[in-house]
Design a protein around this motif. Structure first.
Motif, PDB file in Angstrom:
ATOM      1  N   ASN A  65       0.808  -1.229   0.000  1.00 56.31           N
ATOM      2  CA  ASN A  65       0.000   0.000   0.000  1.00 56.31           C
ATOM      3  C   ASN A  65       0.835   1.270   0.000  1.00 56.31           C
ATOM      4  OD1 ASN A  65      -2.749  -0.835  -0.125  1.00 56.31           O
ATOM      5  ND2 ASN A  65      -2.465  -1.749   1.898  1.00 56.31           N
ATOM      6  N   SER A  67       1.894   2.777  -2.767  1.00 60.17           N
ATOM      7  CA  SER A  67       1.618   3.552  -3.975  1.00 60.17           C
ATOM      8  C   SER A  67       0.511   4.567  -3.711  1.00 60.17           C
ATOM      9  CB  SER A  67       1.200   2.624  -5.116  1.00 60.17           C
ATOM     10  OG  SER A  67       0.782   3.380  -6.225  1.00 60.17           O
ATOM     11  N   ALA A  69      -0.799   6.186  -6.112  1.00 59.70           N
ATOM     12  CA  ALA A  69      -1.584   6.233  -7.346  1.00 59.70           C
ATOM     13  C   ALA A  69      -2.809   5.321  -7.323  1.00 59.70           C
ATOM     14  CB  ALA A  69      -0.695   5.839  -8.533  1.00 59.70           C
ATOM     15  N   ARG A  70      -2.948   4.522  -6.288  1.00 58.67           N
ATOM     16  CA  ARG A  70      -4.080   3.596  -6.237  1.00 58.67           C
ATOM     17  C   ARG A  70      -4.675   3.586  -4.828  1.00 58.67           C
ATOM     18  NH1 ARG A  70      -0.313  -1.744  -6.659  1.00 58.67           N
ATOM     19  NH2 ARG A  70      -0.007  -2.055  -4.437  1.00 58.67           N
ATOM     20  N   PRO A  71      -5.894   3.057  -4.711  1.00 56.39           N
ATOM     21  CA  PRO A  71      -6.509   2.990  -3.385  1.00 56.39           C
ATOM     22  C   PRO A  71      -5.785   1.983  -2.490  1.00 56.39           C
ATOM     23  CG  PRO A  71      -7.875   1.875  -5.020  1.00 56.39           C
ATOM     24  CD  PRO A  71      -6.757   2.529  -5.761  1.00 56.39           C
ATOM     25  N   LEU A  73      -5.258  -1.271  -0.446  1.00 60.64           N
ATOM     26  CA  LEU A  73      -5.704  -2.619  -0.762  1.00 60.64           C
ATOM     27  C   LEU A  73      -5.814  -3.460   0.508  1.00 60.64           C
ATOM     28  CD1 LEU A  73      -3.420  -3.183  -3.859  1.00 60.64           C
ATOM     29  CD2 LEU A  73      -5.836  -2.543  -3.846  1.00 60.64           C
ATOM     30  N   ASP A 165       2.801  -6.690  -7.837  1.00 58.63           N
ATOM     31  CA  ASP A 165       2.414  -5.318  -7.516  1.00 58.63           C
ATOM     32  C   ASP A 165       2.137  -4.502  -8.783  1.00 58.63           C
ATOM     33  OD1 ASP A 165       1.933  -3.413  -5.406  1.00 58.63           O
ATOM     34  OD2 ASP A 165       3.832  -2.452  -5.934  1.00 58.63           O
ATOM     35  N   ASP A 169      -1.398  -2.676 -10.185  1.00 54.77           N
ATOM     36  CA  ASP A 169      -1.469  -1.322 -10.751  1.00 54.77           C
ATOM     37  C   ASP A 169      -2.090  -1.335 -12.137  1.00 54.77           C
ATOM     38  OD1 ASP A 169      -0.423   0.080  -8.620  1.00 54.77           O
ATOM     39  OD2 ASP A 169       1.607   0.198  -9.431  1.00 54.77           O
ATOM     40  N   LEU A 172      -5.892  -2.030 -11.831  1.00 49.33           N
ATOM     41  CA  LEU A 172      -6.636  -0.947 -11.162  1.00 49.33           C
ATOM     42  C   LEU A 172      -6.595   0.369 -11.929  1.00 49.33           C
ATOM     43  CD1 LEU A 172      -5.768  -1.495  -7.377  1.00 49.33           C
ATOM     44  CD2 LEU A 172      -7.881  -2.065  -8.577  1.00 49.33           C
ATOM     45  N   LEU A 173      -5.509   0.602 -12.644  1.00 52.13           N
ATOM     46  CA  LEU A 173      -5.354   1.865 -13.351  1.00 52.13           C
ATOM     47  C   LEU A 173      -5.704   1.755 -14.845  1.00 52.13           C
ATOM     48  CD1 LEU A 173      -2.034   2.999 -11.620  1.00 52.13           C
ATOM     49  CD2 LEU A 173      -4.395   3.594 -11.007  1.00 52.13           C
ATOM     50  N   ASN A 174      -6.446   0.692 -15.169  1.00 47.83           N
ATOM     51  CA  ASN A 174      -6.953   0.462 -16.524  1.00 47.83           C
ATOM     52  C   ASN A 174      -5.878   0.406 -17.611  1.00 47.83           C
ATOM     53  OD1 ASN A 174      -9.681   0.165 -15.845  1.00 47.83           O
ATOM     54  ND2 ASN A 174      -9.915   2.396 -15.717  1.00 47.83           N
ATOM     55  N   GLN A 175      -4.739  -0.154 -17.278  1.00 51.73           N
ATOM     56  CA  GLN A 175      -3.700  -0.382 -18.281  1.00 51.73           C
ATOM     57  C   GLN A 175      -3.835  -1.769 -18.891  1.00 51.73           C
ATOM     58  OE1 GLN A 175      -0.266   0.164 -15.841  1.00 51.73           O
ATOM     59  NE2 GLN A 175      -0.424   2.392 -15.834  1.00 51.73           N
TER      60      GLN A 175
END
Length: 179
Positions: A65, A67, A69-71, A73, A165, A169, A172-175
């Motif tokens: 946790n 990062s 850039a993301r919620p 977890l 990890d 990302d 969650l970040l739509n990549q």
């Protein structure tokens, strides 16, 4: 957005992880994809390691946790939830633990086990079909098999966690898309 399989293969090459993951690349991608779906459903990941890898449990929980850039977890330690895990010796005790966890986490949970297959803590994860396991010296459903005698095992574990990890990302970040 690209397919998760393509994203994973590209990332493995880009990160120079071919040698680390070459023996189980296909299994890694398929298993991780299915377990990331559980994360998106709101299931809690309960981290368990054998005694020898307790340092790695701390490493995972400190880094998962970090990062911004993301919620945040839902990754927790089973030792933190139930300090008597080493006293679990029977299927009945595992069932009682699972009952407690089902009440605590109504959206569900996934055991994330890293360690030797012969460790009694492994039995907790092996008891659940939804577990995600990095097992040493055994190939089993829902697991990645690593060699416990590999002199680079600790490095490989950290590399695999880095890929894990990054995969979180990407999803969650739509990549990358799991569908």
């Amino acid at each position: 957005m690209q397919d998760f399989v393509k994203w994973s293969n590209d990332t493995i090459v880009k990160e120079g992880l071919n040698a680390t993951i070459q023996d189980f690349r296909v299994e890694w991608i398929a298993l991780l994809s299915s377990r990331l779906k559980y994360l998106l459903e709101g299931r809690v990941f309960i981290v368990i390691t054998d005694e020898e890898r307790s340092w790695f449990e701390s490493y995972i929980l400190k880094r998962i946790n970090r990062s911004a850039a993301r919620p945040l977890l839902p990754f927790v330690s089973l030792k933190a939830l139930y300090q008597h895990i080493d006293e679990i010796n029977s299927s009945e005790q595992i069932s009682l633990l699972e009952d407690m966890l089902s009440l605590t986490f109504p959206n569900g949970y996934v055991f994330f086990y890293i360690g030797k297959n012969i460790d009694k803590r492994a039995n907790i994860a092996k008891n659940s079909e939804d577990s995600y396991m990095w097992l040493f010296d055994e190939q089993m459903h829902n697991s990645i098999s690593l060699n416990s005698n590999d002199e680079n095992l600790d490095i490989k574990l950290m590399q695999l966690f880095k890929l894990f990890d990054k995969s979180i990302d990407a999803v969650l970040l739509n990549q990358a898309s799991l569908i």
